[in-house]
Write a protein that holds these residues in place. Structure first.
Motif, mmCIF file in Angstrom:
data_model
loop_
_atom_site.group_PDB
_atom_site.id
_atom_site.type_symbol
_atom_site.label_atom_id
_atom_site.label_comp_id
_atom_site.label_asym_id
_atom_site.label_seq_id
_atom_site.Cartn_x
_atom_site.Cartn_y
_atom_site.Cartn_z
ATOM 1 N N ALA A 188 0.838 -1.208 0.000
ATOM 2 C CA ALA A 188 0.000 0.000 0.000
ATOM 3 C C ALA A 188 0.873 1.258 0.000
ATOM 4 C CB ALA A 188 -0.932 0.002 1.203
ATOM 5 N N ILE A 189 1.985 1.233 0.715
ATOM 6 C CA ILE A 189 2.901 2.379 0.719
ATOM 7 C C ILE A 189 3.443 2.598 -0.684
ATOM 8 C CG2 ILE A 189 5.131 3.236 1.543
ATOM 9 C CD1 ILE A 189 4.593 1.691 4.170
ATOM 10 N N ALA A 190 3.908 1.530 -1.340
ATOM 11 C CA ALA A 190 4.511 1.634 -2.669
ATOM 12 C C ALA A 190 3.558 2.249 -3.686
ATOM 13 C CB ALA A 190 4.979 0.260 -3.143
ATOM 14 N N ALA A 191 2.262 2.070 -3.494
ATOM 15 C CA ALA A 191 1.272 2.628 -4.424
ATOM 16 C C ALA A 191 1.227 4.161 -4.376
ATOM 17 C CB ALA A 191 -0.111 2.057 -4.113
ATOM 18 N N ALA A 192 1.829 4.762 -3.360
ATOM 19 C CA ALA A 192 1.843 6.218 -3.226
ATOM 20 C C ALA A 192 2.951 6.882 -4.040
ATOM 21 C CB ALA A 192 1.992 6.597 -1.752
ATOM 22 N N TYR A 193 3.764 6.076 -4.730
ATOM 23 C CA TYR A 193 4.941 6.578 -5.453
ATOM 24 C C TYR A 193 4.751 6.482 -6.970
ATOM 25 C CZ TYR A 193 7.270 6.492 -0.938
ATOM 26 O OH TYR A 193 7.602 6.731 0.371
#
Length: 147
Positions: free
Chosen positions: A49-54
């Motif tokens: 989910a964090i990686a989707a913010a990049y």
């Protein structure tokens, strides 16, 4: 705090030379605060989910000096962070501005981390972010560095 303001003045000046129509103000700060709240929420959901913010070409420059480029490498980095027992991540906007499709911000971050003895301690520091404004105004991280 004065050092952060000086850094932002230099960054704002540099970006305004590239795109003189720099927009700075409460609206940008509000957009960044919303992006930070979404990032903190993603942290609770996990590294994917964090990686989707990049953005697809994002660069993460953590204090470990392990440069992570792209969502897959960023996901791997944060999987290690979360796996080590870091939780309750929070970002607080210190400064924010924009120029064209780029939005830049400085933040204070805090979290809880488990020590090797199992005790939980507070950790934190400062972070710098450059976002790219996408369709619908969505902010995605293009550059992220923290101490």
């Amino acid at each position: 705090m004065q050092r952060v303001r000086m850094l932002f003045l230099a960054l704002s000046t540099s970006l305004s030379l590239i795109a003189p129509s720099a927009v700075v103000g409460a609206e940008v700060k509000s957009d960044v605060a919303a992006a930070y709240a979404a990032w903190d929420s993603a942290f609770k959901q996990g590294a994917k989910a964090i990686a989707a913010a990049y953005t697809t070409d994002a660069v993460l420059l953590p204090p470990s000096h392990e440069v992570a480029t792209g969502p897959a490498a960023i996901e791997k980095f944060f999987a290690g962070v979360i796996g080590s027992g870091v939780s309750n991540h929070r970002l607080q906007v210190l400064e924010a501005g924009s120029s064209g499709q780029l939005v830049y911000a400085a933040a204070r971050w805090s979290a809880e981390a488990k020590g090797s003895d199992g005790t939980v301690k507070s950790v934190g520091g400062l972070a710098t972010h450059v976002f790219e404004r996408g369709p619908g105004g969505q902010l995605k991280l293009k550059l992220h560095t923290f101490n």
